[in-house]
Design a protein around this motif. Sequence first.
Motif, PDB file in Angstrom:
ATOM      1  N   THR A  33      -3.909 -55.515 -12.849  1.00 19.03           N
ATOM      2  CA  THR A  33      -2.797 -55.099 -13.896  1.00 19.03           C
ATOM      3  C   THR A  33      -3.127 -55.029 -15.223  1.00 19.03           C
ATOM      4  O   THR A  33      -2.470 -54.369 -15.987  1.00 19.03           O
ATOM      5  N   ARG A  80      -5.120 -47.968 -12.093  1.00 21.74           N
ATOM      6  CA  ARG A  80      -4.357 -49.110 -11.165  1.00 21.74           C
ATOM      7  C   ARG A  80      -4.222 -48.662  -9.806  1.00 21.74           C
ATOM      8  O   ARG A  80      -3.954 -47.246  -9.893  1.00 21.74           O
ATOM      9  N   PRO A  81      -4.557 -49.221  -8.942  1.00 22.09           N
ATOM     10  CA  PRO A  81      -4.663 -49.031  -7.427  1.00 22.09           C
ATOM     11  C   PRO A  81      -3.391 -48.277  -6.942  1.00 22.09           C
ATOM     12  O   PRO A  81      -3.562 -47.403  -5.859  1.00 22.09           O
ATOM     13  N   HIS A  82      -2.235 -48.658  -7.427  1.00 20.53           N
ATOM     14  CA  HIS A  82      -1.050 -48.032  -6.819  1.00 20.53           C
ATOM     15  C   HIS A  82      -0.347 -46.530  -7.573  1.00 20.53           C
ATOM     16  O   HIS A  82       0.491 -46.161  -7.281  1.00 20.53           O
ATOM     17  N   ALA A  83      -1.258 -46.321  -8.517  1.00 24.23           N
ATOM     18  CA  ALA A  83      -0.827 -45.261  -9.547  1.00 24.23           C
ATOM     19  C   ALA A  83      -0.950 -43.790  -8.655  1.00 24.23           C
ATOM     20  O   ALA A  83      -2.097 -43.953  -7.928  1.00 24.23           O
TER      21      ALA A  83
END
Length: 225
Positions: A7, A14-17
Amino acid sequence: MTPSDPTLAPLHERPHAFAADERAAIYRVIGERRDMRRFVPGATVPEDVLARLLAAAHAGPSVGLMQPWRFVRITSPALRAGIHALVDEERGATAAALDERAAEFLRLKVEGIRECAELLVVALREGREPHVFGRRTMPHMDLASVACAIQNLWLAARAEGLGMGWVSLFEPDALADLLGMPPGAEPVAVLCLGPVPAFPDRPALELDGWTTARPLADFVTEDGW
């Protein structure tokens, strides 16, 4: 937190972007969405595209996962004409209520019901009353959920190169009667969908001189109203 906490990383790391070009596409479709009134007469929407758009709408968020929407595809020319008549009747009533701006309002093109390739009516379906989750103090959250579904459809349509217009000029009970809706169902929107001649760079009501959109700064505060 440690420096390795994801975060704390820059947004693009960021891994989920999503990837940068995918994020840019999302913001572009939001920025270029328009409420369309002018359509290409005689055009069509391929069935597979319409299926994708409805799937996008059905993927919309809903309070308590109640999915309160119903989409009615209008294919009958008689029903299309009947819906247009209801909208035209309300257009006159709205003009009368606007007093000194009545003539100005009547000059606006407010719908494309007769020209659009596809006509959809979106309604709150019957049987919503048992859903208390998220609605005990805010019962209108079913309507908010339907609006989210419509926005999904709107953005997906723009991404497909199609225009969409949300028509709200109608008497709900009259439209419900025309389409044989059961007690408890409530029409929310008439959606005009299809190929358009062009997408304007600004909202149509700005271009027509009806009003001007206000900047974001007018609507954002911190720690209070």
